[in-house]
Write a protein that holds these residues in place. Structure first.
Motif, PDB file in Angstrom:
ATOM      1  N   LYS A 153      -5.267   2.109  -0.638  1.00 15.06           N
ATOM      2  CA  LYS A 153      -5.142   1.273  -1.628  1.00 15.06           C
ATOM      3  C   LYS A 153      -3.635   0.907  -2.017  1.00 15.06           C
ATOM      4  O   LYS A 153      -2.390   1.557  -2.027  1.00 15.06           O
ATOM      5  N   THR A 201      -4.205  -0.874  -9.167  1.00 19.08           N
ATOM      6  CA  THR A 201      -4.328  -0.906  -7.573  1.00 19.08           C
ATOM      7  C   THR A 201      -5.784  -1.826  -7.426  1.00 19.08           C
ATOM      8  O   THR A 201      -6.695  -2.068  -8.240  1.00 19.08           O
ATOM      9  N   ARG A 202      -6.006  -2.023  -5.980  1.00 20.72           N
ATOM     10  CA  ARG A 202      -6.938  -2.209  -5.200  1.00 20.72           C
ATOM     11  C   ARG A 202      -7.527  -1.705  -4.140  1.00 20.72           C
ATOM     12  O   ARG A 202      -6.339  -1.106  -3.301  1.00 20.72           O
ATOM     13  N   THR A 203      -8.828  -1.751  -3.488  1.00 14.19           N
ATOM     14  CA  THR A 203      -8.564  -0.707  -2.272  1.00 14.19           C
ATOM     15  C   THR A 203      -9.433  -2.039  -1.216  1.00 14.19           C
ATOM     16  O   THR A 203     -10.548  -2.781  -1.904  1.00 14.19           O
ATOM     17  N   TYR A 205       0.920  -1.403  -0.379  1.00 21.23           N
ATOM     18  CA  TYR A 205      -0.001   0.555  -0.229  1.00 21.23           C
ATOM     19  C   TYR A 205       1.350   1.523  -0.374  1.00 21.23           C
ATOM     20  O   TYR A 205       2.055   1.080   0.136  1.00 21.23           O
ATOM     21  N   TYR A 265      -1.144  -1.675  -4.496  1.00 17.95           N
ATOM     22  CA  TYR A 265      -0.166  -0.940  -5.262  1.00 17.95           C
ATOM     23  C   TYR A 265       0.633  -2.393  -5.917  1.00 17.95           C
ATOM     24  O   TYR A 265       0.807  -3.116  -4.965  1.00 17.95           O
TER      25      TYR A 265
END
Length: 114
Positions: free
Chosen positions: A78, A66-68, A31, A80
């Motif tokens: 978030k 990305t993913r949250t 993150y 990476y």
């Protein structure tokens, strides 16, 4: 560090920062604050403020995805992750870096003062 030395170091850091981020992401996603802390501890960035615009450009360029994720009821993080395009760029950079570094080292040899 002298002003001249600091300017040289700053320019070199700016030139390699994207690839250092890709290198940190090569084995595991991270993150933003985690990346910033790692880069700061290595003297590659002064603060996290300079990292997020770079991460945004890297995402737009397809180098990272990305993913949250919500963590413990706090602010969502978030994460990476390097993409295949990012991996290809990292491999290309590593090859160029090694060759260029070797050439610079051979030119400098003993021709510099400490």
């Amino acid at each position: 560090m002298t002003d001249s030395t600091e300017r040289i170091a700053t320019n070199l850091r700016k030139g390699v920062l994207e690839f250092c981020v890709l290198g940190l992401l090569a084995n595991t996603e991270r993150y933003g604050l985690e990346l910033a802390g790692e880069l700061q501890s290595r003297g590659l960035i002064a603060g996290e403020g300079s990292l997020y615009p770079l991460l945004s450009r890297m995402r737009e360029g397809g180098l990272v995805a990305t993913r949250t994720e919500a963590v413990g009821g706090g602010r969502p993080r978030k994460y990476y992750a390097i993409t295949e395009t990012g991996r290809a760029q990292l491999c290309a950079f590593a090859s160029v870096w090694r060759a260029l570094g070797a050439e610079v080292d051979s030119i400098l040899g003993g021709n510099h003062e400490h």
